[in-house]
Design a protein around this motif. Structure first.
Motif, mmCIF file in Angstrom:
data_model
loop_
_atom_site.group_PDB
_atom_site.id
_atom_site.type_symbol
_atom_site.label_atom_id
_atom_site.label_comp_id
_atom_site.label_asym_id
_atom_site.label_seq_id
_atom_site.Cartn_x
_atom_site.Cartn_y
_atom_site.Cartn_z
ATOM 1 N N GLY A 156 -4.920 11.401 -6.688
ATOM 2 C CA GLY A 156 -5.050 9.913 -6.913
ATOM 3 C C GLY A 156 -4.349 9.491 -5.608
ATOM 4 N N ALA A 157 -3.562 10.037 -4.829
ATOM 5 C CA ALA A 157 -2.793 9.426 -3.748
ATOM 6 C C ALA A 157 -3.612 9.587 -2.675
ATOM 7 C CB ALA A 157 -1.481 10.001 -3.224
ATOM 8 N N GLN A 158 -4.649 10.309 -2.458
ATOM 9 C CA GLN A 158 -5.604 10.587 -1.317
ATOM 10 C C GLN A 158 -6.366 9.287 -0.984
ATOM 11 O OE1 GLN A 158 -7.031 14.667 -0.722
ATOM 12 N NE2 GLN A 158 -8.966 13.763 0.260
ATOM 13 N N PRO A 159 -6.897 8.628 -1.828
ATOM 14 C CA PRO A 159 -7.765 7.425 -1.220
ATOM 15 C C PRO A 159 -6.945 6.507 -0.497
ATOM 16 C CG PRO A 159 -8.464 8.037 -3.504
ATOM 17 C CD PRO A 159 -7.126 8.917 -3.214
ATOM 18 N N ILE A 160 -5.722 6.119 -1.113
ATOM 19 C CA ILE A 160 -4.778 4.922 -0.587
ATOM 20 C C ILE A 160 -4.323 5.724 0.925
ATOM 21 C CG2 ILE A 160 -2.854 3.929 -1.131
ATOM 22 C CD1 ILE A 160 -4.584 3.792 -3.210
ATOM 23 N N ALA A 161 -3.930 7.058 0.864
ATOM 24 C CA ALA A 161 -3.635 7.843 2.409
ATOM 25 C C ALA A 161 -4.727 7.298 3.199
ATOM 26 C CB ALA A 161 -3.197 9.009 2.134
ATOM 27 N N PHE B 88 1.047 8.860 -6.273
ATOM 28 C CA PHE B 88 1.191 10.195 -6.103
ATOM 29 C C PHE B 88 2.147 10.859 -7.302
ATOM 30 C CE2 PHE B 88 3.898 13.448 -3.791
ATOM 31 C CZ PHE B 88 3.045 14.501 -3.711
ATOM 32 N N GLU B 89 3.117 10.004 -7.555
ATOM 33 C CA GLU B 89 4.098 10.187 -8.970
ATOM 34 C C GLU B 89 3.113 10.367 -10.101
ATOM 35 O OE1 GLU B 89 8.136 10.113 -8.855
ATOM 36 O OE2 GLU B 89 6.909 11.255 -7.654
ATOM 37 N N SER B 90 2.198 9.426 -10.327
ATOM 38 C CA SER B 90 1.615 9.649 -11.604
ATOM 39 C C SER B 90 0.310 10.334 -11.453
ATOM 40 C CB SER B 90 1.265 8.037 -12.055
ATOM 41 O OG SER B 90 0.422 7.626 -11.168
ATOM 42 N N GLU B 91 -0.414 10.356 -10.598
ATOM 43 C CA GLU B 91 -1.669 11.205 -10.686
ATOM 44 C C GLU B 91 -1.765 12.139 -9.706
ATOM 45 O OE1 GLU B 91 -4.858 8.549 -10.185
ATOM 46 O OE2 GLU B 91 -3.897 7.051 -11.152
ATOM 47 N N LEU C 96 0.825 -1.382 -0.102
ATOM 48 C CA LEU C 96 -0.141 -0.221 0.083
ATOM 49 C C LEU C 96 0.871 1.413 0.116
ATOM 50 C CD1 LEU C 96 -3.254 -0.492 2.203
ATOM 51 C CD2 LEU C 96 -2.975 0.028 -0.358
ATOM 52 N N PRO C 97 1.819 1.291 0.892
ATOM 53 C CA PRO C 97 2.703 2.592 0.964
ATOM 54 C C PRO C 97 3.441 2.803 -0.323
ATOM 55 C CG PRO C 97 2.983 1.320 3.042
ATOM 56 C CD PRO C 97 2.228 0.447 1.993
ATOM 57 N N VAL C 98 4.061 1.711 -1.072
ATOM 58 C CA VAL C 98 4.559 1.917 -2.454
ATOM 59 C C VAL C 98 3.680 2.268 -3.389
ATOM 60 C CG1 VAL C 98 5.804 0.819 -4.137
ATOM 61 C CG2 VAL C 98 6.497 0.317 -1.590
ATOM 62 N N PHE C 99 2.399 1.639 -3.161
ATOM 63 C CA PHE C 99 1.453 1.861 -4.399
ATOM 64 C C PHE C 99 1.024 3.337 -4.231
ATOM 65 C CE2 PHE C 99 -3.360 1.841 -5.451
ATOM 66 C CZ PHE C 99 -3.017 1.517 -6.868
ATOM 67 N N LEU C 100 0.900 3.926 -2.852
ATOM 68 C CA LEU C 100 0.599 5.327 -2.632
ATOM 69 C C LEU C 100 1.659 6.230 -3.400
ATOM 70 C CD1 LEU C 100 -0.817 7.575 -0.940
ATOM 71 C CD2 LEU C 100 0.764 7.000 0.832
ATOM 72 N N TRP C 101 2.895 5.853 -3.054
ATOM 73 C CA TRP C 101 3.831 6.630 -3.770
ATOM 74 C C TRP C 101 3.804 6.481 -5.386
ATOM 75 C CZ3 TRP C 101 7.464 10.215 -3.340
ATOM 76 C CH2 TRP C 101 8.564 10.298 -4.312
ATOM 77 N N VAL C 102 3.499 5.405 -5.957
ATOM 78 C CA VAL C 102 3.303 5.364 -7.244
ATOM 79 C C VAL C 102 2.047 6.368 -7.865
ATOM 80 C CG1 VAL C 102 2.854 3.686 -9.125
ATOM 81 C CG2 VAL C 102 4.347 3.146 -7.485
#
Lengths: 355, 283
Positions: free
Chosen positions: B240-245, B233-236, B225-231
């Motif tokens: 895009g990162a907010q739901p994962i956070a 954040f980088e792309s969107e 999840l944290p790595v996906f969050l980073w990915v």
């Protein structure tokens, strides 16, 4: 008793190292069920100071007091007997059962010694209810047998009504009772008490000891009670062993004192009692009591007794809890609710009355 | 006649409390406001839709699975180690304890580098495995290794503290009542130390769940999840990162809340109150 007293002194004073085990075996035969302790150990306490423990004595069935100042080695000795501390040289046995023998390299772990230990801080399991605390040592029994044993011992120590409480929810005196019940429910072959009652007031203490003695009247196991309090030692024990700097300094048998008194009178070591030398000034055969005048103050007491000759010197034991009452009572007051049990069991309560 | 004479004696204490309260509030702005802001400003329907995407679900699954395995392993290995450090008289005891706590002070990314040097395909441990086509990085095993590295100290520390707080007389008493060392551990030591250990395990789990820096280096794939969050954040960007956070924070808050309330529920927290010592009661 006399023979054993001599025996113990001989060992204590002569070299315990020279003692051979045949003699020890003889001793065990002399007193079945007695706890025999011969210990020698040297500890480095801090740097150069060493503490050595050298002792040799026998604990007969009944209550024996082990007395000594703090740091005299009482607790260490007790822990060695229970197997909680290691002894370098020595021999510990109960009757025929050898628990520790440095020569034969026998050293039973605590769980196989069948010795009950009541710790100074009681060590009740805080996460278990009173019932579970008491049943702790009965793991191997069936549930029914366990419940039956727990029921009878909690009855004997008057804590049955506390079964579902946690240790922190009951009073200090009740905690002591739970600790005793937990230790004795396993039917141990000896009981060791490490100043467990030192925080209690005299009256609470007396009642607990009373129940302990009642329990032991049926079980006859050696009970070794450690205290640093001379008063407590005198009041409580049938036999007092004094430990100083890890050595036995005095080994007097309190039990012999009443015997040496001229009459088998109401003198007793059954509880926390005060002793008074007195002279018998009247015998009332009808009520089975005698009137005695106490030497020191001239107070006359009516005491339940047997076999007392008019004019003979006796020793009276008075329950510690009664004394404040007696002091406060009017001179011609009636009877006090007092117990004083003599050496030979006598169930009727004694009734000292100031006259 | 000065006005000071009429002041109550505790006026100074009050001003002290006011100032400290103000300072504390300033800190709380930084501590609580971001979380509160996240909860209040999030578009919850959009967030739940974003989380239902297969990639996000996959990352959640990887995170839960790896942290689950890590926490089980840490408990099985860390609780005995904590007991050992608390009870056994080891030579250089303080040294061993310090060693266990070392990973706590190693920065995340640096920790990842350390692990990669050891377990990577060219590392002393990774290489023999690599020769047999077994990878220790960029898979679930690598993630578990990283998570254990950063969060196991919590388990060991809480076990060490928990077992140290158990009165050793209780263990002696259990011994005189016929228990073997194993039985004493299971019936006395562990139940009494458990409330503290449990908190440690929950903290460790939260730490493992949120581990990012070392994971990034050691096991970029599969995404946690944290790595996906980073990915994301980088792309969107932020949106895009907010739901994962949100998902990560929710998991952590739920876990922490559960830990605190489970303890209160079982009443285990005040089990450790001393019993029978220095209390004088009338019977």
């Amino acid at each position: 008793m006399g023979e054993l007293g001599v025996f113990t002194n001989w060992f204590g004073l002569a070299s315990w190292l020279a003692a051979d085990r045949d003699t020890l075996a003889d001793a065990a035969k002399h007193a079945p069920g007695a706890l025999r302790i011969r210990a020698s150990h040297r500890y480095a306490v801090a740097g150069k100071t060493t503490f050595s423990l050298e002792s040799d004595f026998q604990v007969l069935p009944g209550v024996t007091i082990l007395r000594g100042h703090s740091g005299a080695g009482k607790t260490t000795l007790l822990r060695c007997v229970a197997g909680l501390a290691d002894l370098r040289h020595g021999y510990i046995a109960i009757g025929e059962q050898v628990l520790f023998d440095s020569h034969r390299q026998i050293n039973l772990p605590p769980r196989y010694r069948n010795i009950a230990f009541v710790f100074q801080n009681l060590a009740l399991f805080p996460h278990l209810r009173v019932r579970e605390n008491v049943a702790y040592g009965l793991r191997k029994l069936s549930a029914a047998a366990r419940a039956q044993r727990v029921g009878s011992v909690t009855e004997a120590f008057r804590i049955a009504h506390l079964a579902e409480r946690l240790p922190r929810e009951i009073s200090g005196g009740e905690q002591q009772r739970v600790a005793l019940a937990r230790a004795l429910v396993t039917e141990p072959s000896a009981l060791l008490l490490d100043e467990p009652l030192s925080s209690l007031d005299v009256r609470t203490k007396a009642l607990i000891i009373e129940d302990l003695r009642a329990w032991n009247a049926a079980h006859h196991i050696p009970i070794l009670y450690v205290t640093h309090d001379a008063e407590e030692a005198r009041a409580l024990g049938e036999r007092v062993i004094t430990l100083e700097h890890g050595r036995i300094a005095a080994d007097a048998s309190l039990r012999e004192v009443p015997h040496s008194a001229p009459a088998h009178c109401a003198s007793s070591v059954s509880s926390f009692q005060n002793y008074f030398e007195a002279i018998v000034v009247g015998v009332e055969a009808a009520t089975g009591t005698v009137r005695c005048r106490v030497h020191s103050c001239g107070l006359e007491l009516r005491v339940r007794a047997t076999n007392c000759q008019l004019g003979s010197t006796v020793r009276i034991a008075v329950h510690a809890g009664i004394i404040p009452q007696a002091a406060a009572a009017p001179a011609d007051s009636a009877e006090f609710g007092a117990f004083a049990r003599p050496l030979e069991p006598m169930d009727a309560p004694a009734t000292p009355v100031p006259d | 006649m000065t006005p000071y004479l009429n002041r109550p004696a505790n006026r100074h204490v009050n001003s002290l409390l006011w100032i400290f309260g103000f300072l504390g509030l300033l800190l709380l702005l930084d501590l609580v406001l971001p979380i509160a802001n996240l909860f209040f400003t999030s578009n919850w329907t959009a967030a739940s839709a974003a989380l239902r995407q297969p990639e996000a679900l996959q990352a959640l699954k990887v995170s839960l699975r790896s942290s689950g395995i890590a926490i089980l392993t840490m408990t099985l290995l860390g609780v005995p180690l904590g007991y050992l450090l608390a009870r056994a008289k080891l030579p250089f005891q303080r040294f061993w304890i310090a060693l266990v706590f070392l990973p706590m002070v190693v920065p995340d990314l640096a920790g990842g580098i350390l692990l990669l040097r050891l377990f990577g395909p060219y590392g002393p441990i990774g290489h023999p495995f690599d020769a047999r086509n077994i990878a220790l990085t960029n898979n679930l095993f690598g993630i578990v290794l990283v998570q254990m590295f950063v969060s196991a100290p919590f388990v060991v520390a809480s076990s060490l503290a928990g077992f140290s707080s158990v009165d050793s007389e209780l263990e002696s008493a259990a011994g005189t009542l016929g228990d073997s060392a194993w039985q004493v551990f299971c019936r006395v030591s562990l139940p009494l130390a458990w409330p503290g250990i449990f908190i440690g395990i929950i903290l460790a789990w939260i730490r493992a769940l949120g581990e990012f820096g070392a994971t990034l280096v050691m096991a970029y794939n599969p995404h946690t999840l944290p790595v996906f969050l980073w990915v994301k954040f980088e792309s969107e960007g932020l949106a895009g990162a907010q739901p994962i956070a949100l998902c990560l924070v929710l998991l952590a808050v739920i876990a922490a809340g559960a830990a605190m309330n489970l303890n209160r529920f079982t009443g285990a927290a005040d089990v450790l109150a001393p019993v029978g010592k220095a209390t004088k009661w009338e019977n």
